[in-house]
Design a protein around this motif. Structure first.
Motif, mmCIF file in Angstrom:
data_model
loop_
_atom_site.group_PDB
_atom_site.id
_atom_site.type_symbol
_atom_site.label_atom_id
_atom_site.label_comp_id
_atom_site.label_asym_id
_atom_site.label_seq_id
_atom_site.Cartn_x
_atom_site.Cartn_y
_atom_site.Cartn_z
ATOM 1 N N SER A 1 0.811 -1.223 0.000
ATOM 2 C CA SER A 1 0.000 0.000 0.000
ATOM 3 C C SER A 1 0.842 1.270 0.000
ATOM 4 O O SER A 1 0.404 2.306 -0.499
ATOM 5 C CB SER A 1 -0.935 0.017 1.220
ATOM 6 O OG SER A 1 -0.202 -0.031 2.429
ATOM 7 N N TYR B 1 -1.861 3.153 4.616
ATOM 8 C CA TYR B 1 -2.774 4.256 4.315
ATOM 9 C C TYR B 1 -2.276 5.564 4.934
ATOM 10 O O TYR B 1 -2.450 6.640 4.371
ATOM 11 C CB TYR B 1 -4.171 3.978 4.876
ATOM 12 C CG TYR B 1 -4.987 2.935 4.156
ATOM 13 C CD1 TYR B 1 -4.466 2.192 3.098
ATOM 14 C CD2 TYR B 1 -6.300 2.680 4.545
ATOM 15 C CE1 TYR B 1 -5.226 1.235 2.457
ATOM 16 C CE2 TYR B 1 -7.077 1.726 3.900
ATOM 17 C CZ TYR B 1 -6.543 0.999 2.867
ATOM 18 O OH TYR B 1 -7.307 0.056 2.228
ATOM 19 N N LEU C 1 -9.239 8.608 5.719
ATOM 20 C CA LEU C 1 -8.390 7.782 4.855
ATOM 21 C C LEU C 1 -9.027 6.427 4.576
ATOM 22 O O LEU C 1 -8.913 5.891 3.472
ATOM 23 C CB LEU C 1 -7.013 7.595 5.497
ATOM 24 C CG LEU C 1 -6.144 8.851 5.605
ATOM 25 C CD1 LEU C 1 -4.862 8.550 6.367
ATOM 26 C CD2 LEU C 1 -5.818 9.390 4.217
ATOM 27 N N TYR D 1 -9.286 5.898 0.624
ATOM 28 C CA TYR D 1 -8.314 4.986 0.017
ATOM 29 C C TYR D 1 -8.943 3.924 -0.881
ATOM 30 O O TYR D 1 -8.455 3.680 -1.996
ATOM 31 C CB TYR D 1 -7.434 4.342 1.093
ATOM 32 C CG TYR D 1 -5.984 4.774 0.991
ATOM 33 C CD1 TYR D 1 -5.075 4.033 0.248
ATOM 34 C CD2 TYR D 1 -5.544 5.928 1.615
ATOM 35 C CE1 TYR D 1 -3.748 4.430 0.137
ATOM 36 C CE2 TYR D 1 -4.223 6.339 1.505
ATOM 37 C CZ TYR D 1 -3.329 5.586 0.774
ATOM 38 O OH TYR D 1 -2.026 5.993 0.655
#
Length: 450
Positions: free
Chosen positions: A52, A200, A351, A355
């Protein structure tokens, strides 16, 4: 031969620019904290974090290159102009003046200044430090045309030298092994997924999308004129910059894991970094860390405020670039004085919502040539993904909001009916279902036209 060297040097400058814009506050503190939390499960957690925190930003740049978009707005445009504008504003605000940009000032203050001030002086110290920080950021950022030279050729090499010194000492004389520290309960069985979610917090995938317009502008200033050459330069430079970040992540996670032999798990990675620097180099190490953190966070802040001003001036040309720049720096300064812990705790829920939507846009952008960028596929897939993303946001609320009756009702509903909800991945099956449905509808429409 000289032309080859010149081309390689140009790609290195682009890679350094991208590196400097993305590697900032969260990139320093979250990997170290992850290493402490994961303990001997650090390798699995690192895999999730790299996915990520490294691959997604790289995919974001690839999506921009493949779709020939100038940034996030163009990438989201197949969902409609209203969605693209609202999503752009939400992302710009969260990685701009309400989260990431203020964090670039509070992180170096927390790890390098706050430990040496009394409790009564913390507020004044934060006020003075963040004020000076954003004045310097504005001074450099207002010179928009010099952003490549400032970030790529001056600040990044200095930062890398400083970080290398800390890594060198840590690898020569490690604080302990990586196999002995026990992971915290949430990392015993789900280290990979928790590492992915921790990624994230770096906001790099969102930042890579937002920085698209700044990166494209800088690349064109380097002599790339055609759309194809700009896309190729973005891809190659992006690989250099983002893979460099990945190497540093591994080193920082290693530092966090080995630090467990000397220090207890801290509330944040900034505290641990301060302890590590003092362990190896005493007070000089703390001064070095403050300088390192300030430089790397300042480069990120420059990229953030420039991208914010460029994007909003482009969308709202009646307001000047410098006005957006001043407003962003001022608001970031005000939010920064709320303190690091409060900024982080309130940004996580947003987030968790943004995301999954960004991941969908990135993946659809990469594979858009296969379905000719059909808006139908974008709209259905994104719309269905938005449902679990909302519930993930509620689950990540701070206690003051999460413990309300409405939030708990929504959480219990999602726990019962949404697969992978407890892991923070409930959006994944929804996305696949939305993609399958939309592709079937699009394909049937294509066949009916034949």
């Amino acid at each position: 031969m000289n032309s080859i060297k010149a081309v390689c040097k140009t790609y290195l400058v682009i890679g350094s620019l991208i590196f400097g814009m993305l590697f900032g506050a969260g990139n320093l503190i979250f990997p170290v904290h992850l290493g402490q939390l994961a303990g001997n499960q650090w390798i699995s957690a690192t895999g999730g974090f790299l996915l990520s925190g490294v691959l997604l930003p790289l995919f974001a740049l690839l999506a921009i290159s493949i779709t020939h978009a100038n940034g996030l707005y163009e990438l989201a445009l197949p969902n409609g102009k209203k969605f693209a504008l609202v999503f752009l504003i939400l992302v710009q605000i969260i990685i701009g003046p309400l989260c990431a940009t203020p964090r670039t000032a509070t992180v170096p203050y927390t790890i390098g200044v706050a430990p040496y001030l009394s409790k009564g002086m913390q507020g004044w110290g934060l006020l003075v430090y963040t004020g000076a920080f954003f004045l310097i950021v504005y001074f450099f950022a207002v010179r928009e045309g010099k952003i490549t030279e400032i970030i790529g050729k001056v600040l990044n090499p200095l930062f890398l030298i400083m970080l290398f010194l800390i890594f060198l000492l840590a690898f020569i004389h490690p604080m302990g092994s990586t196999t002995a520290p026990q992971p915290t309960p949430e990392y015993v069985n789900h280290a990979f997924s928790n590492g992915f979610i921790q990624g994230y917090n770096t906001v790099d995938a969102l930042a890579a999308l937002v920085f698209g317009v700044t990166i494209i502008t800088a690349i064109r200033q380097l002599g790339f004129k055609s759309q194809q050459s700009v896309s190729l330069a973005t891809t190659k430079g992006g690989m250099i910059g983002i893979l460099g970040i990945g190497v540093l992540y591994i080193g920082l996670i290693y530092l966090g894991t080995t630090s467990r032999h000397q220090f207890a798990i801290a509330d944040n990675g900034g505290t641990t970094l301060n302890q590590i620097a003092h362990y190896y180099m005493g007070n000089f190490g703390n001064i070095l860390l403050l300088t390192l953190a300030t430089i790397t966070c300042m480069t990120t802040a420059m990229g953030l405020v420039v991208a914010f001003a460029q994007d909003f001036h482009y969308r709202f040309p009646q307001i000047s670039y410098k006005t957006f720049l001043r407003g962003n720096c001022l608001l970031s300064f005000l939010v920064a004085n709320m303190g690091l812990d409060r900024i982080v705790s309130w940004s996580i829920p947003v987030l968790m919502f943004l995301y999954p939507l960004a991941i969908v846009l990135i993946l659809l952008g990469i594979f858009s040539p296969l379905f000719k960028g059909a808006s139908l596929i974008y709209r259905i897939t994104t719309g269905i993904t938005m449902i679990p993303a909302f519930f993930d946001m509620v689950n990540a609320f701070p206690p003051v909001l999460r413990d309300t009756s409405i939030s708990m009702t929504l959480i219990h509903f999602a726990e019962k009916y949404f697969p992978l909800y407890q892991l923070g991945f409930s959006w994944l099956p929804f996305t696949f279902v939305g993609l399958f449905i939309s592709i079937c509808i699009w394909y049937s429409h294509q066949r009916s036209r034949v």
